[in-house]
Design a protein around this motif. Sequence first.
Motif, PDB file in Angstrom:
ATOM      1  N   TYR A 212       0.831  -1.212   0.000  1.00 61.17           N
ATOM      2  CA  TYR A 212       0.000   0.000   0.000  1.00 61.17           C
ATOM      3  C   TYR A 212       0.863   1.258   0.000  1.00 61.17           C
ATOM      4  CZ  TYR A 212      -2.898   3.606   2.285  1.00 61.17           C
ATOM      5  OH  TYR A 212      -3.532   4.765   2.624  1.00 61.17           O
ATOM      6  N   ALA A 213       1.874   1.303   0.873  1.00 62.89           N
ATOM      7  CA  ALA A 213       2.762   2.468   0.932  1.00 62.89           C
ATOM      8  C   ALA A 213       3.538   2.627  -0.370  1.00 62.89           C
ATOM      9  CB  ALA A 213       3.728   2.331   2.111  1.00 62.89           C
ATOM     10  N   THR A 214       3.961   1.516  -0.960  1.00 65.35           N
ATOM     11  CA  THR A 214       4.711   1.576  -2.207  1.00 65.35           C
ATOM     12  C   THR A 214       3.859   2.124  -3.340  1.00 65.35           C
ATOM     13  OG1 THR A 214       6.068  -0.316  -1.519  1.00 65.35           O
ATOM     14  CG2 THR A 214       6.028   0.208  -3.877  1.00 65.35           C
ATOM     15  N   VAL A 215       2.623   1.660  -3.434  1.00 67.39           N
ATOM     16  CA  VAL A 215       1.734   2.127  -4.503  1.00 67.39           C
ATOM     17  C   VAL A 215       1.433   3.613  -4.341  1.00 67.39           C
ATOM     18  CG1 VAL A 215      -0.617   1.950  -5.404  1.00 67.39           C
ATOM     19  CG2 VAL A 215       0.713  -0.120  -4.985  1.00 67.39           C
ATOM     20  N   CYS A 216       1.067   4.036  -3.134  1.00 69.48           N
ATOM     21  CA  CYS A 216       0.682   5.431  -2.915  1.00 69.48           C
ATOM     22  C   CYS A 216       1.861   6.382  -3.134  1.00 69.48           C
ATOM     23  CB  CYS A 216       0.124   5.600  -1.511  1.00 69.48           C
ATOM     24  SG  CYS A 216      -1.469   4.798  -1.222  1.00 69.48           S
ATOM     25  N   THR A 217       2.979   6.072  -2.489  1.00 69.46           N
ATOM     26  CA  THR A 217       4.145   6.941  -2.635  1.00 69.46           C
ATOM     27  C   THR A 217       4.709   6.856  -4.045  1.00 69.46           C
ATOM     28  OG1 THR A 217       4.660   6.553  -0.298  1.00 69.46           O
ATOM     29  CG2 THR A 217       6.382   7.534  -1.655  1.00 69.46           C
ATOM     30  N   GLY A 218       4.703   5.660  -4.611  1.00 70.80           N
ATOM     31  CA  GLY A 218       5.220   5.490  -5.961  1.00 70.80           C
ATOM     32  C   GLY A 218       4.412   6.262  -6.987  1.00 70.80           C
TER      33      GLY A 218
ATOM     34  N   ALA B  28      16.084  16.382  -5.196  1.00 73.88           N
ATOM     35  CA  ALA B  28      15.375  15.482  -6.118  1.00 73.88           C
ATOM     36  C   ALA B  28      14.280  16.174  -6.924  1.00 73.88           C
ATOM     37  CB  ALA B  28      14.782  14.301  -5.341  1.00 73.88           C
ATOM     38  N   GLY B  29      14.197  17.484  -6.857  1.00 70.69           N
ATOM     39  CA  GLY B  29      13.258  18.215  -7.688  1.00 70.69           C
ATOM     40  C   GLY B  29      11.800  17.890  -7.395  1.00 70.69           C
ATOM     41  N   ILE B  30      10.976  17.931  -8.431  1.00 74.37           N
ATOM     42  CA  ILE B  30       9.537  17.698  -8.264  1.00 74.37           C
ATOM     43  C   ILE B  30       9.246  16.300  -7.718  1.00 74.37           C
ATOM     44  CG2 ILE B  30       7.308  17.650  -9.449  1.00 74.37           C
ATOM     45  CD1 ILE B  30       8.467  19.687 -11.439  1.00 74.37           C
ATOM     46  N   PRO B  31       9.913  15.233  -8.178  1.00 71.83           N
ATOM     47  CA  PRO B  31       9.665  13.912  -7.576  1.00 71.83           C
ATOM     48  C   PRO B  31       9.967  13.894  -6.076  1.00 71.83           C
ATOM     49  CG  PRO B  31      10.879  13.684  -9.625  1.00 71.83           C
ATOM     50  CD  PRO B  31      10.861  15.140  -9.308  1.00 71.83           C
ATOM     51  N   GLY B  32      11.021  14.581  -5.663  1.00 67.26           N
ATOM     52  CA  GLY B  32      11.340  14.634  -4.240  1.00 67.26           C
ATOM     53  C   GLY B  32      10.268  15.349  -3.439  1.00 67.26           C
ATOM     54  N   LEU B  33       9.765  16.453  -3.968  1.00 68.31           N
ATOM     55  CA  LEU B  33       8.706  17.202  -3.281  1.00 68.31           C
ATOM     56  C   LEU B  33       7.458  16.344  -3.115  1.00 68.31           C
ATOM     57  CD1 LEU B  33       9.089  20.573  -5.215  1.00 68.31           C
ATOM     58  CD2 LEU B  33       9.449  20.296  -2.759  1.00 68.31           C
ATOM     59  N   LEU B  34       6.984  15.764  -4.220  1.00 61.01           N
ATOM     60  CA  LEU B  34       5.729  15.025  -4.179  1.00 61.01           C
ATOM     61  C   LEU B  34       5.876  13.693  -3.445  1.00 61.01           C
ATOM     62  CD1 LEU B  34       4.299  15.651  -7.771  1.00 61.01           C
ATOM     63  CD2 LEU B  34       4.075  17.028  -5.695  1.00 61.01           C
ATOM     64  N   GLY B  35       6.984  13.003  -3.689  1.00 59.41           N
ATOM     65  CA  GLY B  35       7.184  11.718  -3.019  1.00 59.41           C
ATOM     66  C   GLY B  35       7.296  11.868  -1.518  1.00 59.41           C
ATOM     67  N   TYR B  36       8.064  12.890  -1.069  1.00 62.47           N
ATOM     68  CA  TYR B  36       8.195  13.086   0.371  1.00 62.47           C
ATOM     69  C   TYR B  36       6.852  13.423   1.006  1.00 62.47           C
ATOM     70  CZ  TYR B  36       8.846  15.001   4.911  1.00 62.47           C
ATOM     71  OH  TYR B  36       8.695  15.228   6.258  1.00 62.47           O
TER      72      TYR B  36
ATOM     73  N   LEU C 117       4.624  10.378   1.327  1.00 64.60           N
ATOM     74  CA  LEU C 117       5.055   9.471   2.389  1.00 64.60           C
ATOM     75  C   LEU C 117       4.736  10.045   3.762  1.00 64.60           C
ATOM     76  CD1 LEU C 117       6.496   6.899   3.207  1.00 64.60           C
ATOM     77  CD2 LEU C 117       8.667   8.113   2.988  1.00 64.60           C
ATOM     78  N   ASN C 118       4.983  11.332   3.953  1.00 63.05           N
ATOM     79  CA  ASN C 118       4.704  11.954   5.236  1.00 63.05           C
ATOM     80  C   ASN C 118       3.211  11.964   5.541  1.00 63.05           C
ATOM     81  OD1 ASN C 118       4.513  14.957   6.865  1.00 63.05           O
ATOM     82  ND2 ASN C 118       6.051  13.490   7.540  1.00 63.05           N
ATOM     83  N   THR C 119       2.390  12.129   4.508  1.00 62.63           N
ATOM     84  CA  THR C 119       0.938  12.082   4.688  1.00 62.63           C
ATOM     85  C   THR C 119       0.498  10.681   5.087  1.00 62.63           C
ATOM     86  OG1 THR C 119       0.647  13.843   3.051  1.00 62.63           O
ATOM     87  CG2 THR C 119      -1.278  12.501   3.561  1.00 62.63           C
ATOM     88  N   LEU C 120       1.061   9.662   4.456  1.00 64.44           N
ATOM     89  CA  LEU C 120       0.740   8.288   4.825  1.00 64.44           C
ATOM     90  C   LEU C 120       1.121   8.008   6.274  1.00 64.44           C
ATOM     91  CD1 LEU C 120       1.788   6.144   1.731  1.00 64.44           C
ATOM     92  CD2 LEU C 120      -0.497   6.929   2.368  1.00 64.44           C
ATOM     93  N   ASP C 121       2.270   8.512   6.695  1.00 66.05           N
ATOM     94  CA  ASP C 121       2.689   8.314   8.081  1.00 66.05           C
ATOM     95  C   ASP C 121       1.669   8.901   9.043  1.00 66.05           C
ATOM     96  OD1 ASP C 121       4.615   7.628  10.208  1.00 66.05           O
ATOM     97  OD2 ASP C 121       4.825   9.801  10.387  1.00 66.05           O
ATOM     98  N   ALA C 122       1.156  10.099   8.724  1.00 65.47           N
ATOM     99  CA  ALA C 122       0.152  10.720   9.579  1.00 65.47           C
ATOM    100  C   ALA C 122      -1.154   9.933   9.573  1.00 65.47           C
ATOM    101  CB  ALA C 122      -0.101  12.155   9.118  1.00 65.47           C
TER     102      ALA C 122
END
Length: 301
Positions: free
Chosen positions: A50-56, A158-166, A169-174
Amino acid sequence: MTAAGLAAGYAADLVLGDPARWHPVAGFGSAAAALERRVWADSKAVGTAYATVCTGAATAFGFLAQAATRERPAARFALTAAATWAVLGGRGLAAEGTAMAALLDRGDVPSARRRLAHLCGRDATNLGSDELARAATESIAENTSDAVVAPLLWGAVAGIPGLLGYRALNTLDAMVGHTSPRHRRFGWASARADDLANLIPARAAAVLTAVCAGSHARDALRVWRRDGRRHPSPNAGQVEAAFAGALGVRLGGVNTYRGEPEDRGTLGDGRPPVTADLRRAVRLSTMVGMAAAAVAVAVAS
């Protein structure tokens, strides 16, 4: 263009704050919650998928946006600025801290208890004004790292991928990364991945806190080095300890989450924070955010 976009996006968050409607992060959270309802199982393996799909998905969207603008600098600037604005939460964090301080100044403890849910997930039912001030101050410190410093640094490297990916992931953690019975196993991967993603940003936030602490810089560094490991989180204690030293207060202690008490350690040597310290924490948070933006722009240049 990445550096310029980061600067513009940070400025947009500072001036405009979060959009009142159609917030992209809220949209991601709704989609992730819908997927959780469909696939949830009391399983680390399922939670990892689940985390891989969402963050990916979020990261892949960022890669596509970056690839599409490789030869279009104006578009790269615009998309980087928009992504940065979307993922940052500095102005919203300051607004919540200021609103909480205003409620405490008026002695409106019931409203302050309800307001605390905007900042953190601890049980506020029995908290008095001093404990509410401590909770809000700790949340301001932790979220300065999570919602400002970390996304800026990930965007820089990491540019735009770094912004969105981070941010994904942080939203999933919350959402699922806590130790409730439902999420203890399902959210394990989200929580551990978020810990890893924040290892360097949290420590960078602690250093920047000391830089912004003025005459209390040495206290911020001393308390960070001494007490940062006392917190059960590998990252939250770093910046909370630095804030405690910078503000000259004592943070940490026993908190209650979903009916379960947790000892978060003692951070700092001073007195417990009061409302005036919460306001100081908001100002310090803003200064740290500005310093982080400057570092991110320098790294990306």
